[in-house]
Design an enzyme around this catalytic site. Structure first.
Site, PDB file in Angstrom:
ATOM      1  N   LYS A 151       0.852  -1.198   0.000  1.00  0.00           N
ATOM      2  CA  LYS A 151       0.000   0.000   0.000  1.00  0.00           C
ATOM      3  C   LYS A 151       0.883   1.241   0.000  1.00  0.00           C
ATOM      4  O   LYS A 151       1.898   1.295   0.713  1.00  0.00           O
ATOM      5  CB  LYS A 151      -0.894  -0.038   1.246  1.00  0.00           C
ATOM      6  N   SER A 153      -9.625   1.992   2.950  1.00  0.00           N
ATOM      7  CA  SER A 153      -8.793   2.728   2.020  1.00  0.00           C
ATOM      8  C   SER A 153      -7.816   1.850   1.233  1.00  0.00           C
ATOM      9  O   SER A 153      -7.307   2.270   0.201  1.00  0.00           O
ATOM     10  CB  SER A 153      -8.009   3.791   2.779  1.00  0.00           C
ATOM     11  N   SER A 177      -9.494  -0.346   7.197  1.00  0.00           N
ATOM     12  CA  SER A 177      -8.962  -0.306   5.824  1.00  0.00           C
ATOM     13  C   SER A 177      -8.228  -1.536   5.333  1.00  0.00           C
ATOM     14  O   SER A 177      -7.881  -1.617   4.154  1.00  0.00           O
ATOM     15  CB  SER A 177      -8.058   0.907   5.647  1.00  0.00           C
TER      16      SER A 177
HETATM   17  N1  GLN Z   1     -12.881   4.339   6.391  1.00  0.00           N
HETATM   18  C1  GLN Z   1     -12.292   4.824   7.600  1.00  0.00           C
HETATM   19  C2  GLN Z   1     -11.914   6.270   7.426  1.00  0.00           C
HETATM   20  O1  GLN Z   1     -12.225   6.806   6.428  1.00  0.00           O
HETATM   21  C3  GLN Z   1     -11.100   3.986   7.980  1.00  0.00           C
HETATM   22  C4  GLN Z   1      -9.935   4.191   7.109  1.00  0.00           C
HETATM   23  C5  GLN Z   1      -8.740   3.409   7.495  1.00  0.00           C
HETATM   24  O2  GLN Z   1      -8.822   2.388   8.167  1.00  0.00           O
HETATM   25  N2  GLN Z   1      -7.592   3.912   7.087  1.00  0.00           N
HETATM   26  O3  GLN Z   1     -11.308   6.878   8.249  1.00  0.00           O
END
Ligand code: GLN
Length: 491
Positions: free
Chosen positions: A80, A155, A179
Site C-alpha cells: 500500500k 482505504s 482499511s
Molecule cells: N474508512 C475509515 C476512514 O475513512 C477507515 C480508514 C482506514 O482504516 N484507514 O477513516
C-alpha cells in the site's frame, strides 16, 4: 507448470525453495499479469518492475549459493502506498506527495526485503487512508475484480484488488478504522489488522497515530499468518511498538485448519449483527456461525453496549489526530510546492500548496479535527470521544472475560457501485460500522471470506484480545477449511 499467479504464497515459496521454479520466473508471471489486467483494475499506482526483478534475481542467487531462505523468499508482494519505500515513489494517494521518493524504507518494507519477498510496486488507496472505497484517491479509483463497476473497499482497495485479480499473492495494508478488513471482505480476500503496536508504524505516513496499524493481506489465512510473522514484532524505532515477540500466528493457522474448534468459545456481538446489515450479508454470516458450531465452537451472544458510539467517537479522534499529523505537509519539506514565485510569503505558499494538494475528504477531516481540538470545544468533543473510547475498551475487556473471541460480519454491505456513496460522507463512513470498535480498543481483527450475497463476497470478522492475534487466525483458518476460498469471474 500451472499458472504461477493462481498459487498461494505458501505454494510459490515451496516451489522456489525446491528449485522447481525461480523467483525471477514467479516475478515475471506477476508482472505480466499486471500488464494484462491493471489498466482495468488500477490496483497499482507504481509498478517497480526493475526493482522487483533485481530482488528476485538476488533470491535465486542466494538459493544457488545454498543459503537458507525464509518461508516467503521469492514471493511477490504489493505494498500500500502509505509505506515509505527507499527511492520508490510514495504518494499516499495524494497530489501533495506526487513525485516524492523517500530516502528510507519503512520497517515493514525493510522486513519484507530481509525476508526475500519481492516488492512488485505500490498500491492505490484513498488519499491519506481516509475513505472506504478507494474513490478518494487523487489518482482515480480502483475497480473490484468481482465487478469492475463496483468499489474494492478502502482505504486499501488497491492491495485487496491486486490479490483478487491475481496480480500479487500477498499484499500489505494499513488499518485505522477498517482499511485492511473492509477491502478484504468486499473482494473475497483475507485481511488482518494486528494488535496495535504489534506491527511497526516507522515509515507509515501518519493518519491517526493512536489507531494506524499496518498488516497483512492475502488470499488464504495461512498466507496472511506467514506474512504477519515476517512483518510483525518489536521495532525500537516506533515508540508505541510492543516489546514482545509476535504471537505464533502461523502455528495457530495450521492448528485451525486441521484441529477444529473444540473448547473455543465465540461471542456474536449483538450490537454488530442487528440493524444496518444487509439481509444477504446476515444470511452468509448466520450460515458461517452454523459452520463454526459444527467445528466444535461454543457460540453465545454477547452485548457490547457502547459499540453504538464507536463511529461518532472515531470521527472525532481520527480527524483530530489527522489535523495535527498533516500539518507537516507545508510545501517546504516534501512533495508539492505551489506559488513559490519569489513574490509570495511563506504563509501564502503554504496555503496555496495545501489548497491544491489535498482533496475534499482530507480537507473536511482537517477542518473537523481542528475544530474538535480548539480551545473551548476540546472537552466537549475530543475529550468526550476519548471517554467513549475507554467505555468501548471496557466492553471488550468484559466480553473477553466470557468468550475467547468475538465475531460479526466485517461490513454491513457488499461492494457497492462506484459513485453510489461519494455524495454523502456519512454513507461512506457507515462502511466501517463493524470494524471501528476494534481500532478504538487496539486489539486484533481479521476478515475472512465466508460466502456470497448476490454473487458478491461477504466477510466474517473475528476480534481477539490484545496480543492474542494467534487466536483469531485459528478461528479464521478453521472457517476457511470448511467454506473454502472464493474466486472472482475471469477478467
Ligand atoms: N474508512 C475509515 C476512514 O475513512 C477507515 C480508514 C482506514 O482504516 N484507514 O477513516
Amino acid at each position: 507448470m500451472s499458472d504461477l499467479t493462481r498459487m498461494t504464497a505458501t505454494e510459490i515459496a515451496g516451489l522456489v525453495a525446491g528449485g522447481e521454479t525461480s523467483a525471477v520466473e514467479v516475478t515475471r508471471a506477476h508482472l505480466d499479469r499486471i500488464a494484462a489486467v491493471d489498466d482495468r483494475v488500477h490496483a497499482f499506482l507504481h509498478v517497480d518492475s526493475e526493482g522487483a526483478l533485481a530482488a528476485a534475481a538476488k533470491v535465486d542467487e542466494r538459493r544457488a549459493a545454498g543459503e537458507e531462505l525464509g518461508p516467503l523468499a521469492g514471493v511477490p508482494v504489493a505494498v500500500k502506498d502509505v509505506l515509505t519505500t527507499k527511492g520508490v515513489p510514495t504518494t499516499v494517494g495524494s497530489k501533495i506527495l506526487e513525485g516524492w521518493r523517500p530516502p528510507y524504507d519503512s520497517t515493514i518494507v525493510q522486513r519484507l526485503r530481509d525476508a526475500g519477498t519481492v516488492m512488485l510496486g505500490k498500491t492505490n488507496m484513498d488519499e491519506f487512508a481516509m475513505g472506504s472505497s478507494t474513490e478518494y484517491s487523487a489518482y482515480g479509483p480502483t475497480h473490484n475484480p468481482w465487478d469492475l463497476d463496483r468499489i474494492p473497499g478502502g482505504s486499501g482497495g488497491g492491495s485487496a484488488a491486486a490479490l483478487a485479480a491475481y496480480e500479487a499473492p500477498l499484499a500489505i495494508g494499513s488499518d485505522t478504522g477498517g482499511s485492511i478488513r473492509q477491502p478484504g471482505a468486499v473482494t473475497g480476500t483475507v485481511g488482518a489488522k494486528p494488535t496495535y503496536g504489534g506491527t511497526s508504524r516507522y515509515g507509515l505516513v501518519a493518519f491517526s497515530s493512536s489507531l494506524d496499524t499496518p498488516g497483512p493481506c492475502a488470499r488464504t489465512v495461512l498466507d496472511a499468518a506467514l506474512l504477519h510473522q515476517v512483518i510483525g514484532g518489536h521495532d525500537p524505532r516506533d515508540s508505541t511498538s510492543i516489546p514482545q515477540p509476535v504471537p505464533d500466528v502461523v502455528a495457530a493457522a495450521k492448528l485451525g485448519a486441521t484441529g477444529g474448534l473444540t473448547g473455543v468459545k465465540l461471542g456474536i456481538v449483538k450490537e454488530l449483527t442487528g440493524e444496518g446489515a444487509e439481509p444477504g450479508v446476515m444470511a452468509a454470516f448466520r450460515e458461517s456461525v452454523d459452520a463454526l458450531a459444527k467445528l466444535g465452537a461454543d457460540i453465545v451472544e454477547v452485548s457490547c453496549p457502547h459499540f453504538k458510539y464507536a463511529l461518532p467517537a472515531y470521527y472525532l479522534i481520527a480527524p483530530s489526530e489527522c489535523s495535527s499529523n498533516l500539518a507537516r505537509f507545508d510545501g517546504v519539506r516534501f512533495g508539492l510546492r505551489v506559488g513559490d514565485d519569489g513574490n509570495r510569503s511563506l504563509e501564502e505558499v503554504m496555503s496555496l500548496t495545501r489548497e491544491a494538494g489535498f482533496g475534499p475528504e482530507v480537507k473536511r477531516r482537517i477542518m473537523l479535527g481542528t475544530y474538535a481540538l480548539s480551545s473551548g470545544y476540546y472537552d466537549a468533543y475530543y475529550g468526550q470521544a476519548q471517554k467513549v473510547r475507554t467505555l468501548i475498551t471496557r466492553d471488550f475487556t468484559a466480553a473477553f472475560e466470557q468468550v475467547d473471541a468475538l465475531i460479526s460480519p466485517t461490513t454491513p454491505f457488499v461492494a457497492f457501485p462506484i459513485g453510489a456513496r461519494t455524495s454523502d460522507p456519512y454513507q461512506m463512513y457507515l462502511a466501517d460500522l463493524f470494524t471501528i470498535p476494534t481500532n478504538l480498543y487496539g486489539g486484533p481483527g481479521i476478515s475472512v471470506p465466508c460466502g456470497l450475497s448476490d454473487g458478491l463476497p461477504v466477510g466474517l470478522q473475528i476480534m481477539a484480545p490484545t496480543m492474542a492475534d494467534d487466536r483469531m487466525y485459528r478461528v479464521a483458518a478453521a472457517l476457511e477449511s470448511v467454506v473454502g476460498t472464493f474466486t472472482p469471474p475471469a477478467l
